[in-house]
Scaffold this motif. Structure first.
Motif, PDB file in Angstrom:
ATOM      1  N   THR A 158      39.088  45.582  55.128  1.00 57.57           N
ATOM      2  CA  THR A 158      37.818  45.891  54.471  1.00 57.57           C
ATOM      3  C   THR A 158      36.869  46.686  55.359  1.00 57.57           C
ATOM      4  N   ASP A 159      36.835  46.352  56.625  1.00 65.36           N
ATOM      5  CA  ASP A 159      35.886  46.955  57.553  1.00 65.36           C
ATOM      6  C   ASP A 159      36.149  48.431  57.830  1.00 65.36           C
ATOM      7  N   HIS A 160      37.296  48.917  57.422  1.00 65.55           N
ATOM      8  CA  HIS A 160      37.597  50.324  57.656  1.00 65.55           C
ATOM      9  C   HIS A 160      37.129  51.229  56.519  1.00 65.55           C
ATOM     10  N   PHE A 161      36.581  50.614  55.476  1.00 66.77           N
ATOM     11  CA  PHE A 161      36.161  51.410  54.329  1.00 66.77           C
ATOM     12  C   PHE A 161      34.656  51.269  54.102  1.00 66.77           C
ATOM     13  N   THR A 162      34.096  52.161  53.310  1.00 66.11           N
ATOM     14  CA  THR A 162      32.648  52.132  53.068  1.00 66.11           C
ATOM     15  C   THR A 162      32.282  50.973  52.146  1.00 66.11           C
ATOM     16  N   ALA A 163      30.997  50.612  52.169  1.00 67.63           N
ATOM     17  CA  ALA A 163      30.495  49.527  51.318  1.00 67.63           C
ATOM     18  C   ALA A 163      30.723  49.887  49.856  1.00 67.63           C
ATOM     19  N   GLU A 164      30.528  51.148  49.553  1.00 70.97           N
ATOM     20  CA  GLU A 164      30.720  51.671  48.195  1.00 70.97           C
ATOM     21  C   GLU A 164      32.171  51.481  47.743  1.00 70.97           C
ATOM     22  N   GLN A 165      33.089  51.862  48.607  1.00 73.04           N
ATOM     23  CA  GLN A 165      34.519  51.732  48.282  1.00 73.04           C
ATOM     24  C   GLN A 165      34.903  50.269  48.107  1.00 73.04           C
ATOM     25  N   ASN A 166      34.381  49.425  48.960  1.00 72.46           N
ATOM     26  CA  ASN A 166      34.687  48.000  48.866  1.00 72.46           C
ATOM     27  C   ASN A 166      34.092  47.383  47.595  1.00 72.46           C
ATOM     28  N   GLU A 167      32.897  47.827  47.257  1.00 72.74           N
ATOM     29  CA  GLU A 167      32.251  47.282  46.056  1.00 72.74           C
ATOM     30  C   GLU A 167      33.021  47.667  44.794  1.00 72.74           C
ATOM     31  N   LEU A 168      33.414  48.939  44.739  1.00 65.14           N
ATOM     32  CA  LEU A 168      34.198  49.395  43.582  1.00 65.14           C
ATOM     33  C   LEU A 168      35.516  48.637  43.499  1.00 65.14           C
ATOM     34  N   ALA A 169      36.130  48.416  44.655  1.00 66.22           N
ATOM     35  CA  ALA A 169      37.407  47.697  44.691  1.00 66.22           C
ATOM     36  C   ALA A 169      37.245  46.257  44.196  1.00 66.22           C
ATOM     37  N   VAL A 170      36.151  45.625  44.574  1.00 63.46           N
ATOM     38  CA  VAL A 170      35.892  44.245  44.129  1.00 63.46           C
ATOM     39  C   VAL A 170      35.769  44.204  42.607  1.00 63.46           C
ATOM     40  N   ILE A 171      35.039  45.161  42.043  1.00 65.82           N
ATOM     41  CA  ILE A 171      34.869  45.208  40.586  1.00 65.82           C
ATOM     42  C   ILE A 171      36.213  45.446  39.902  1.00 65.82           C
ATOM     43  N   ALA A 172      36.954  46.436  40.407  1.00 64.45           N
ATOM     44  CA  ALA A 172      38.256  46.768  39.813  1.00 64.45           C
ATOM     45  C   ALA A 172      39.218  45.584  39.935  1.00 64.45           C
ATOM     46  N   LYS A 173      39.204  44.947  41.088  1.00 65.85           N
ATOM     47  CA  LYS A 173      40.095  43.811  41.314  1.00 65.85           C
ATOM     48  C   LYS A 173      39.787  42.680  40.333  1.00 65.85           C
ATOM     49  N   ALA A 174      38.494  42.488  40.065  1.00 58.63           N
ATOM     50  CA  ALA A 174      38.090  41.449  39.126  1.00 58.63           C
ATOM     51  C   ALA A 174      38.678  41.708  37.744  1.00 58.63           C
ATOM     52  N   LEU A 175      38.868  42.978  37.422  1.00 61.21           N
ATOM     53  CA  LEU A 175      39.451  43.331  36.118  1.00 61.21           C
ATOM     54  C   LEU A 175      40.975  43.419  36.198  1.00 61.21           C
ATOM     55  N   GLY A 176      41.512  43.217  37.368  1.00 60.15           N
ATOM     56  CA  GLY A 176      42.949  43.361  37.586  1.00 60.15           C
ATOM     57  C   GLY A 176      43.772  42.150  37.215  1.00 60.15           C
ATOM     58  N   HIS A 177      43.387  41.480  36.163  1.00 60.15           N
ATOM     59  CA  HIS A 177      44.144  40.331  35.663  1.00 60.15           C
ATOM     60  C   HIS A 177      43.962  40.256  34.150  1.00 60.15           C
ATOM     61  N   PRO A 178      45.080  40.145  33.418  1.00 56.72           N
ATOM     62  CA  PRO A 178      44.982  40.179  31.953  1.00 56.72           C
ATOM     63  C   PRO A 178      44.030  39.122  31.379  1.00 56.72           C
ATOM     64  N   ALA A 179      43.960  37.960  32.009  1.00 58.59           N
ATOM     65  CA  ALA A 179      43.061  36.917  31.506  1.00 58.59           C
ATOM     66  C   ALA A 179      41.611  37.383  31.594  1.00 58.59           C
ATOM     67  N   ARG A 180      41.299  38.094  32.680  1.00 58.79           N
ATOM     68  CA  ARG A 180      39.917  38.530  32.851  1.00 58.79           C
ATOM     69  C   ARG A 180      39.595  39.718  31.949  1.00 58.79           C
ATOM     70  N   ILE A 181      40.604  40.542  31.656  1.00 59.03           N
ATOM     71  CA  ILE A 181      40.416  41.596  30.648  1.00 59.03           C
ATOM     72  C   ILE A 181      40.147  40.928  29.302  1.00 59.03           C
ATOM     73  N   ALA A 182      40.935  39.907  29.002  1.00 57.37           N
ATOM     74  CA  ALA A 182      40.796  39.187  27.728  1.00 57.37           C
ATOM     75  C   ALA A 182      39.412  38.540  27.613  1.00 57.37           C
ATOM     76  N   ILE A 183      38.917  37.995  28.708  1.00 57.62           N
ATOM     77  CA  ILE A 183      37.585  37.376  28.708  1.00 57.62           C
ATOM     78  C   ILE A 183      36.518  38.436  28.429  1.00 57.62           C
ATOM     79  N   MET A 184      36.658  39.599  29.060  1.00 54.86           N
ATOM     80  CA  MET A 184      35.696  40.686  28.841  1.00 54.86           C
ATOM     81  C   MET A 184      35.734  41.137  27.384  1.00 54.86           C
ATOM     82  N   GLU A 185      36.926  41.294  26.848  1.00 57.22           N
ATOM     83  CA  GLU A 185      37.061  41.729  25.448  1.00 57.22           C
ATOM     84  C   GLU A 185      36.458  40.699  24.497  1.00 57.22           C
ATOM     85  N   TYR A 186      36.681  39.439  24.817  1.00 59.26           N
ATOM     86  CA  TYR A 186      36.123  38.372  23.984  1.00 59.26           C
ATOM     87  C   TYR A 186      34.599  38.395  24.033  1.00 59.26           C
ATOM     88  N   LEU A 187      34.072  38.620  25.221  1.00 58.18           N
ATOM     89  CA  LEU A 187      32.616  38.681  25.394  1.00 58.18           C
ATOM     90  C   LEU A 187      32.009  39.860  24.639  1.00 58.18           C
TER      91      LEU A 187
END
Lengths: 110, 110
Positions: free
Chosen positions: B6-35
């Motif tokens: 993590t420390d080798h990348f920018t805060a921006e890159q890490n933040e985007l990765a955290v958001i994308a990773k959060a969506l990187g699971h079908p259950a969490r996609i399903a939760i978003m769609e349900y919401l």
DNA sequence: TATTTATATTGCAATATTACGATATAAATT
DNA sequence: AATTTATATCGTAATATTGCAATATAAATA
């Protein structure tokens, strides 16, 4: 357990998750940003750009390619990588969908 | 190794990765769609909707909230969850950025 | 205040990811 | 054909994620 219950979700949900997961690592975000900047490049360029060893970069490229976010063409001994538009459109559509709903309802949550 | 550098990348890159990773699971996609569909709901609703146990759903909600994609308000004994617009805009901006570049250059890759 | 209702946390086993050295592959060049 | 150049694959150690039973927490209600 530990394994994702892929079979309980739709193909669409799984596909979106695979794309999102591919972007769920700062190195892969960095690769995408670099590709946007230079338009097209070879693996070695990315190895020089990022603080990661060649096999690691190769592995990240494989994941991005597998998710349909980039594509690669053989060019002599090198492989020329660039962004794959349909993959981008796929995930962008998901966010457009969310934004459309938010715009329409325009309500403060709970 | 195994840990992300993590420390080798920018805060921006890490933040985007955290958001994308959060969506990187079908259950969490399903939760978003349900919401998106129901606009707002409590954890129990999602437990009834998805083939996952309550602690598992709670864990997924925590990750989505941590990434800034959803927010929750206490409402009696329940917690009312809904989509958090700024989080959506953050990642949507990333894809807009890519699309803008693709549109501008309009060139077939390598 | 005891109970109910709704959610979070803990602990743990199964599995997946990350990173890289060593090595393999494959096309171009000498 | 041997060498160089560029990338991929294998093997493996360290770490992270997934899923859930058991349990804790915390507000509302009886």
């Amino acid at each position: 357990m530990g394994a994702t219950k892929t079979d309980h979700f739709t193909a669409e949900q799984n596909e979106l998750a695979v794309i999102a997961k591919a972007l769920g690592h700062p190195a892969r975000i960095a690769i995408m940003e670099y590709l946007i900047k230079v338009d097209t490049c070879i693996c070695g360029d990315i190895v020089n750009e990022l603080p990661l060893a060649q096999p690691t970069v190769s592995q990240h490229l494989k994941e991005l390619k597998n998710a349909g976010l980039i594509k690669g063409n053989i060019e002599g001994t090198a492989i020329c990588y660039c962004i794959n538009e349909p993959g981008i459109e796929k995930i962008r559509g998901f966010f457009q969908h969310i934004t459309d709903h938010l715009d329409k309802k325009r309500k403060e949550c709970c």
